[in-house]
Design a protein around this motif. Structure first.
Motif, PDB file in Angstrom:
ATOM      1  N   THR A 137       2.668   6.487  18.159  1.00 31.98           N
ATOM      2  CA  THR A 137       3.366   7.543  17.431  1.00 31.98           C
ATOM      3  C   THR A 137       4.869   7.294  17.422  1.00 31.98           C
ATOM      4  OG1 THR A 137       1.649   9.098  18.135  1.00 31.98           O
ATOM      5  CG2 THR A 137       3.669  10.033  17.266  1.00 31.98           C
ATOM      6  N   VAL A 138       5.397   6.704  18.503  1.00 29.40           N
ATOM      7  CA  VAL A 138       6.828   6.400  18.566  1.00 29.40           C
ATOM      8  C   VAL A 138       7.176   5.253  17.620  1.00 29.40           C
ATOM      9  CG1 VAL A 138       8.690   5.603  20.076  1.00 29.40           C
ATOM     10  CG2 VAL A 138       6.995   7.239  20.924  1.00 29.40           C
ATOM     11  N   ILE A 139       6.354   4.221  17.625  1.00 28.35           N
ATOM     12  CA  ILE A 139       6.642   3.036  16.795  1.00 28.35           C
ATOM     13  C   ILE A 139       6.437   3.351  15.315  1.00 28.35           C
ATOM     14  CG2 ILE A 139       5.925   0.670  16.298  1.00 28.35           C
ATOM     15  CD1 ILE A 139       5.178   0.424  19.275  1.00 28.35           C
ATOM     16  N   PHE A 140       5.316   3.989  14.987  1.00 35.75           N
ATOM     17  CA  PHE A 140       5.033   4.378  13.597  1.00 35.75           C
ATOM     18  C   PHE A 140       5.296   5.886  13.485  1.00 35.75           C
ATOM     19  CE2 PHE A 140       2.465   0.643  14.507  1.00 35.75           C
ATOM     20  CZ  PHE A 140       2.741  -0.173  13.416  1.00 35.75           C
ATOM     21  N   HIS A 141       6.578   6.236  13.462  1.00 37.07           N
ATOM     22  CA  HIS A 141       6.964   7.642  13.567  1.00 37.07           C
ATOM     23  C   HIS A 141       6.997   8.355  12.223  1.00 37.07           C
ATOM     24  CE1 HIS A 141      10.938   6.355  12.129  1.00 37.07           C
ATOM     25  NE2 HIS A 141      10.823   5.346  12.986  1.00 37.07           N
ATOM     26  N   ARG A 142       6.890   7.627  11.113  1.00 34.71           N
ATOM     27  CA  ARG A 142       6.844   8.271   9.806  1.00 34.71           C
ATOM     28  C   ARG A 142       5.410   8.691   9.495  1.00 34.71           C
ATOM     29  NH1 ARG A 142      10.747   6.318   5.866  1.00 34.71           N
ATOM     30  NH2 ARG A 142       9.187   6.823   4.293  1.00 34.71           N
ATOM     31  N   LYS A 143       5.256   9.888   8.913  1.00 30.55           N
ATOM     32  CA  LYS A 143       3.910  10.389   8.636  1.00 30.55           C
ATOM     33  C   LYS A 143       3.179   9.578   7.579  1.00 30.55           C
ATOM     34  CE  LYS A 143       4.990  15.162   9.887  1.00 30.55           C
ATOM     35  NZ  LYS A 143       5.043  16.576   9.422  1.00 30.55           N
ATOM     36  N   ASP A 144       3.928   8.858   6.742  1.00 27.49           N
ATOM     37  CA  ASP A 144       3.297   8.066   5.689  1.00 27.49           C
ATOM     38  C   ASP A 144       3.231   6.579   6.029  1.00 27.49           C
ATOM     39  OD1 ASP A 144       5.969   7.558   5.588  1.00 27.49           O
ATOM     40  OD2 ASP A 144       6.230   8.035   3.465  1.00 27.49           O
ATOM     41  N   ASP A 145       3.424   6.234   7.306  1.00 24.24           N
ATOM     42  CA  ASP A 145       3.358   4.822   7.697  1.00 24.24           C
ATOM     43  C   ASP A 145       1.986   4.217   7.438  1.00 24.24           C
ATOM     44  OD1 ASP A 145       5.947   4.279   8.406  1.00 24.24           O
ATOM     45  OD2 ASP A 145       5.700   4.814  10.506  1.00 24.24           O
ATOM     46  N   GLU A 146       0.953   5.028   7.567  1.00 26.05           N
ATOM     47  CA  GLU A 146      -0.394   4.497   7.380  1.00 26.05           C
ATOM     48  C   GLU A 146      -0.619   3.994   5.950  1.00 26.05           C
ATOM     49  OE1 GLU A 146      -2.968   6.303   5.667  1.00 26.05           O
ATOM     50  OE2 GLU A 146      -1.879   8.161   5.234  1.00 26.05           O
ATOM     51  N   ILE A 147       0.156   4.481   4.990  1.00 29.01           N
ATOM     52  CA  ILE A 147      -0.027   4.059   3.599  1.00 29.01           C
ATOM     53  C   ILE A 147       0.328   2.589   3.436  1.00 29.01           C
ATOM     54  CG2 ILE A 147       0.744   4.422   1.223  1.00 29.01           C
ATOM     55  CD1 ILE A 147       1.199   7.337   1.895  1.00 29.01           C
ATOM     56  N   TRP A 148       1.534   2.204   3.878  1.00 30.54           N
ATOM     57  CA  TRP A 148       1.931   0.808   3.678  1.00 30.54           C
ATOM     58  C   TRP A 148       1.273  -0.126   4.689  1.00 30.54           C
ATOM     59  CZ3 TRP A 148       4.453  -1.902   7.481  1.00 30.54           C
ATOM     60  CH2 TRP A 148       5.101  -1.172   8.474  1.00 30.54           C
ATOM     61  N   VAL A 149       0.974   0.381   5.897  1.00 26.07           N
ATOM     62  CA  VAL A 149       0.286  -0.473   6.877  1.00 26.07           C
ATOM     63  C   VAL A 149      -1.096  -0.870   6.367  1.00 26.07           C
ATOM     64  CG1 VAL A 149      -0.768  -0.497   9.165  1.00 26.07           C
ATOM     65  CG2 VAL A 149       1.548   0.376   8.880  1.00 26.07           C
ATOM     66  N   GLU A 150      -1.822   0.076   5.784  1.00 21.89           N
ATOM     67  CA  GLU A 150      -3.141  -0.240   5.241  1.00 21.89           C
ATOM     68  C   GLU A 150      -3.051  -1.065   3.969  1.00 21.89           C
ATOM     69  OE1 GLU A 150      -5.081   3.631   4.900  1.00 21.89           O
ATOM     70  OE2 GLU A 150      -6.392   3.003   6.541  1.00 21.89           O
ATOM     71  N   ALA A 151      -1.989  -0.869   3.181  1.00 21.55           N
ATOM     72  CA  ALA A 151      -1.880  -1.574   1.903  1.00 21.55           C
ATOM     73  C   ALA A 151      -1.488  -3.039   2.081  1.00 21.55           C
ATOM     74  CB  ALA A 151      -0.861  -0.869   1.005  1.00 21.55           C
ATOM     75  N   VAL A 152      -0.778  -3.369   3.147  1.00 23.12           N
ATOM     76  CA  VAL A 152      -0.441  -4.774   3.400  1.00 23.12           C
ATOM     77  C   VAL A 152      -1.733  -5.550   3.637  1.00 23.12           C
ATOM     78  CG1 VAL A 152       0.688  -6.370   4.994  1.00 23.12           C
ATOM     79  CG2 VAL A 152       1.841  -4.257   4.310  1.00 23.12           C
ATOM     80  N   PRO A 153      -1.974  -6.636   2.907  1.00 19.40           N
ATOM     81  CA  PRO A 153      -3.240  -7.380   3.064  1.00 19.40           C
ATOM     82  C   PRO A 153      -3.462  -7.845   4.497  1.00 19.40           C
ATOM     83  CG  PRO A 153      -2.051  -8.114   1.102  1.00 19.40           C
ATOM     84  CD  PRO A 153      -1.115  -7.209   1.857  1.00 19.40           C
ATOM     85  N   ASN A 154      -4.730  -7.893   4.870  1.00 23.20           N
ATOM     86  CA  ASN A 154      -5.073  -8.332   6.229  1.00 23.20           C
ATOM     87  C   ASN A 154      -4.560  -9.741   6.511  1.00 23.20           C
ATOM     88  OD1 ASN A 154      -6.333  -5.910   6.533  1.00 23.20           O
ATOM     89  ND2 ASN A 154      -8.405  -6.714   6.718  1.00 23.20           N
ATOM     90  N   ASP A 155      -4.595 -10.609   5.500  1.00 23.60           N
ATOM     91  CA  ASP A 155      -4.153 -11.989   5.717  1.00 23.60           C
ATOM     92  C   ASP A 155      -2.685 -12.046   6.118  1.00 23.60           C
ATOM     93  OD1 ASP A 155      -6.673 -12.813   5.052  1.00 23.60           O
ATOM     94  OD2 ASP A 155      -6.185 -13.325   2.967  1.00 23.60           O
ATOM     95  N   VAL A 156      -1.874 -11.147   5.577  1.00 19.61           N
ATOM     96  CA  VAL A 156      -0.450 -11.136   5.921  1.00 19.61           C
ATOM     97  C   VAL A 156      -0.263 -10.712   7.371  1.00 19.61           C
ATOM     98  CG1 VAL A 156       1.786 -10.111   5.368  1.00 19.61           C
ATOM     99  CG2 VAL A 156       0.187 -10.686   3.534  1.00 19.61           C
ATOM    100  N   TRP A 157      -0.978  -9.655   7.780  1.00 16.17           N
ATOM    101  CA  TRP A 157      -0.892  -9.223   9.178  1.00 16.17           C
ATOM    102  C   TRP A 157      -1.430 -10.310  10.113  1.00 16.17           C
ATOM    103  CZ3 TRP A 157       2.143  -5.596  10.649  1.00 16.17           C
ATOM    104  CH2 TRP A 157       2.359  -4.449   9.891  1.00 16.17           C
ATOM    105  N   ILE A 158      -2.550 -10.909   9.751  1.00 22.76           N
ATOM    106  CA  ILE A 158      -3.138 -11.950  10.606  1.00 22.76           C
ATOM    107  C   ILE A 158      -2.180 -13.123  10.745  1.00 22.76           C
ATOM    108  CG2 ILE A 158      -5.002 -13.641  10.753  1.00 22.76           C
ATOM    109  CD1 ILE A 158      -6.838 -11.564   9.454  1.00 22.76           C
ATOM    110  N   GLY A 159      -1.543 -13.524   9.633  1.00 26.05           N
ATOM    111  CA  GLY A 159      -0.584 -14.621   9.699  1.00 26.05           C
ATOM    112  C   GLY A 159       0.596 -14.302  10.594  1.00 26.05           C
ATOM    113  N   PHE A 160       1.057 -13.057  10.547  1.00 24.70           N
ATOM    114  CA  PHE A 160       2.180 -12.650  11.400  1.00 24.70           C
ATOM    115  C   PHE A 160       1.801 -12.723  12.875  1.00 24.70           C
ATOM    116  CE2 PHE A 160       4.005  -9.013  13.742  1.00 24.70           C
ATOM    117  CZ  PHE A 160       5.325  -9.441  13.820  1.00 24.70           C
ATOM    118  N   PHE A 161       0.652 -12.132  13.231  1.00 23.12           N
ATOM    119  CA  PHE A 161       0.262 -12.125  14.645  1.00 23.12           C
ATOM    120  C   PHE A 161      -0.149 -13.514  15.121  1.00 23.12           C
ATOM    121  CE2 PHE A 161      -0.493  -7.524  13.770  1.00 23.12           C
ATOM    122  CZ  PHE A 161       0.370  -7.030  14.725  1.00 23.12           C
ATOM    123  N   ARG A 162      -0.728 -14.318  14.250  1.00 19.22           N
ATOM    124  CA  ARG A 162      -1.090 -15.682  14.654  1.00 19.22           C
ATOM    125  C   ARG A 162       0.165 -16.485  14.977  1.00 19.22           C
ATOM    126  NH1 ARG A 162      -4.166 -17.021  10.682  1.00 19.22           N
ATOM    127  NH2 ARG A 162      -6.177 -16.859  11.767  1.00 19.22           N
TER     128      ARG A 162
END
Length: 711
Positions: A137-162
């Motif tokens: 809740t502290v890191i994703f403190h905006r109520k609409d954060d889930e919109i862009w987090v879900e919209a970013v493709p999984n491959d982009v997130w996977i590439g970042f964490f990899r």
């Protein structure tokens, strides 16, 4: 004046890409220096940078995240600092609550959770930094954060964490201590298993499915298997050569839990459900899904022994967690999930009753017409009684109550005598159509059959409207003549007649008041479905059959007939009675609150036209008569359209049906209209199918292992 130079603004004017790169470089430098010992602030700053200015501008987030990934790949020091900050989140903070509560319904109950969400929206809960769930809740403190987090493709997130993890290995070594993150995941799995066992023994589930008491419950058996699996997993971590045990048997136990869950849902659709049961079943489903998700992570780790291999599943879980934390206090989401499941049962009940309002041949068509004519006959007298009640000098609230009773008793009498009110049909037939749409699942041939059913439905509505109006108008005129003959005075004077005609004028408030009546029609359909469900859930017919005094007083045969009538008609009677109170309640609200609120119903408006015509001695100007008839037809159209649209929306929403199939269906119906327009008003000689096979299959559920007879 002191001149200050902002290099970021300067670069942004030259090139957005160059400005973004400079900003990210400065951020990584701060993370390595200023946030070296403050990993939470490091991730807050990082997400603030990735977050787009508007939640729906996903391309901006993708561009920043891709640029950041490339920069981390080229700067080992920054990558090491950010990776350390990520690992500290899992080492220094408790994770169990993130796995066992985030996105899952609590055990407090439906209304307790509703009260909690309302209170926490007004006064947010205290954040405990020792828990990773609270830090989300502290890191994703905006109520609409889930919109862009879900919209970013999984491959982009996977590439970042990899890139961030840099292919970190997690190969277990003999004697190595179990990592904290893995230990807490195993502990969370154990707690979730206990929760499933407790939920599976809930008395509500056992009441719906007594078979659970006769054999060993799979909800208990899965706990035994999970405990053995966790013990074997800990042993394998310390000794990689040790076998993990039979994972397949654990999967079988969990599959059996899912089968029991579906069986209880099917039985509840016939035996009735409640908010408590609906809440319990949804909570059980969520826990089983979470167990499957965690087992998938553990299985992948066992197969590959690398963190990177977990990223596809971990990113999916990460998105769900962010969504759950952003929406944890949203009352609308919570109600739509639970009430949607409950409304599915209610609309299924309404859809079965709605099939009775769909005629397919000329015999049924004329039967519907005669039934509607009976309804119009009674509505004429209800309209007359309302006018007479208006002449009495009563207190406003007493008068409103009399209006409610006049409407409610009249509509209940219409149903009791086998009559039909045209505007009551859409709320029922819409559920039948939605049930059929859900079954055909977009198959062209089935949708064509369903289009024929829609045509039959519209034709049945036309017959009901003609039947209502065809007798309510003549009966109101005859009533006026009889009143003059026996009382020696007109039933209403010219001033009252002029007022009644003005009420139906299209340019008055009639369209809005007709929409209010349409909402009342829709609500009455839900009330009828609710009482149908209540009758089945509380087993009212069976309890009535156990009473001794009715059998002694009325005899066995009459008591059985009464019990059967209650079973099949209690919901309809309640819906009709409360529909009357909804219509009369509009008058009460107008009196109590001073609101410009009223209702317009096509059957009553047409009867009022008959009374007005008799008062004018049939000397109503043709222009006035034409406008009034147009207004009456507009009132009927709005009555039907509002009630049908609301009922169809709720029915399709509760079944998870998209309106894409509805658009295809509408196209097929229009094509039928242009090729066979008369079919919408009068049945052809050849009979159409009563309902497409999918709707019939709705009632023919597969055998679920029980032995009861559907109510």
């Amino acid at each position: 004046m002191v001149f200050t130079w902002n290099p970021f603004k300067f670069f942004r004017r030259i090139s957005p890409e160059l400005a973004r790169k400079k900003h990210l470089e400065a951020l990584l430098t701060r993370i390595a220096a200023d946030f070296a010992d403050d990993h939470v602030s490091a991730w807050v700053a990082l997400i603030d940078t990735v977050r787009p200015s508007r939640a729906h501008r996903t391309d901006d987030a993708v561009a920043v995240l891709s640029e950041l990934t490339q920069m981390l790949a080229n700067t080992p020091d920054s990558r090491h600092a950010l990776r350390t900050a990520l690992l500290k989140l899992f080492v220094d903070h408790k994770q169990i609550s993130l796995y066992i509560s985030s996105g899952l319904l609590p055990s407090t109950g439906f209304f307790s959770e509703t009260a909690r969400r309302i209170s926490h929206r007004l006064l947010p809960d205290v954040i405990d930094p020792t828990y990773l769930k609270d830090l989300m809740t502290v890191i994703f403190h905006r109520k609409d954060d889930e919109i862009w987090v879900e919209a970013v493709p999984n491959d982009v997130w996977i590439g970042f964490f990899r890139t961030l993890l840099d292919n970190a290995e997690t190969s277990p070594r003999e004697g190595e201590a179990l990592p904290i993150a893995l230990s807490e995941m195993l502990e969370a799995l154990r707690i979730l298993s206990y929760h499933v066992s407790a939920i599976g023994l809930d008395p509500e589930l056992v009441r719906i499915d007594p078979h659970l008491e006769e054999v060993e419950s799979p909800f208990i058996a899965q706990n035994t298997e999970v405990m053995a699996y966790l013990e074997a997993y800990r042993t394998w971590w310390n000794n990689p050569e040790a076998p993990l045990g039979d994972e397949a048997h654990l999967g079988v136990m969990l599959d059996q839990c899912q089968e029991v869950l579906q069986r209880v849902r099917r039985r509840a659709s016939r035996l009735g459900t409640s908010l408590t049961l609906t809440f319990t079943l949804e909570r059980l489903r969520q826990h089983l899904d979470r167990i499957h998700g965690l087992l998938g992570l553990l299985h992948e780790l066992h197969q590959t022994r690398t963190i990177v291999s977990l990223l596809p599943q971990a990113v999916a879980f990460f998105k769900k967690t962010v969504r759950a934390e952003c929406r944890k206090n949203r009352l609308s989401d919570y109600w739509s999930t639970n009430v949607g499941l409950l409304s599915l049962r209610m609309t299924e009940s309404a859809s079965k009753r709605g099939e009775q309002y769909i005629t397919t041949n000329r015999h049924e068509y004329f039967g519907m017409f005669l039934s509607a004519a009976l309804g119009g006959f009674i509505i004429a007298f209800m309209s007359a009684f309302k006018i007479m009640l208006g002449k009495l000098e009563m207190a406003p609230l007493t008068q409103a109550l009399c209006y409610c009773l006049n409407y409610g008793i009249g509509f209940a009498l219409i149903h009791f005598l086998g009559g039909t009110v045209a505007t009551k049909q859409p709320a029922m037939t819409a559920n039948a159509i939605a049930a059929s749409i859900g079954e055909v699942r977009g198959k062209t041939r089935d949708l064509e059959d369903l289009a024929v059913v829609v045509v039959c439905t519209l034709r049945s509505q036309f017959a009901a409207i003609v039947g209502n109006l065809g007798l309510s108008i003549p009966m109101s005129i005859l009533f006026s003549f009889a009143f003059v003959h026996f009382m020696g005075a007109p039933f209403i004077d010219v001033d009252k007649a002029e007022h009644l005609l003005a009420d139906a004028h299209p340019l008055s408030g009639a369209p809005f008041f007709a929409a209010v009546a349409g909402v009342c029609l829709f609500l009455s359909g839900l009330i009828a479905a609710y009482y149908d469900n209540l009758t089945a859930y509380n087993r009212i017919p069976e309890r009535l059959a156990q009473l001794r005094w009715p059998r002694r007083l009325f005899g066995e045969a009459l008591t059985q007939r009464f019990t059967a009538y209650v079973e099949n008609n209690l919901g309809a009677l309640a819906g009709n009675f409360f529909f009357g109170f909804l219509l009369g309640g509009a008058t009460a609200l107008r009196v109590l609150l001073g609101l410009p609120l009223d209702i317009r119903h096509i059957a009553f408006s047409s009867a009022y036209v008959g009374f007005a015509a008799a008062a004018y001695d049939f000397a109503v100007p043709l222009s006035v008569l034409g406008v009034t008839i147009t207004g009456v037809l507009l009132i009927g159209l709005i009555n039907l359209l509002v009630s049908f649209t609301l009922a169809l929306y709720v029915a399709m929403r509760s079944r998870g049906i998209t309106f894409a199939q509805g658009r295809v269906l509408s196209t097929l119906v229009l094509r039928h209209f242009f090729s066979h327009p008369l079919d919408f008003f009068f049945p052809p000689r050849s009979a159409e199918p009563a309902l497409p096979p999918p709707t019939k299959n709705n009632a023919e559920q597969p055998n679920d292992g029980g032995s009861e007879t559907p109510t």
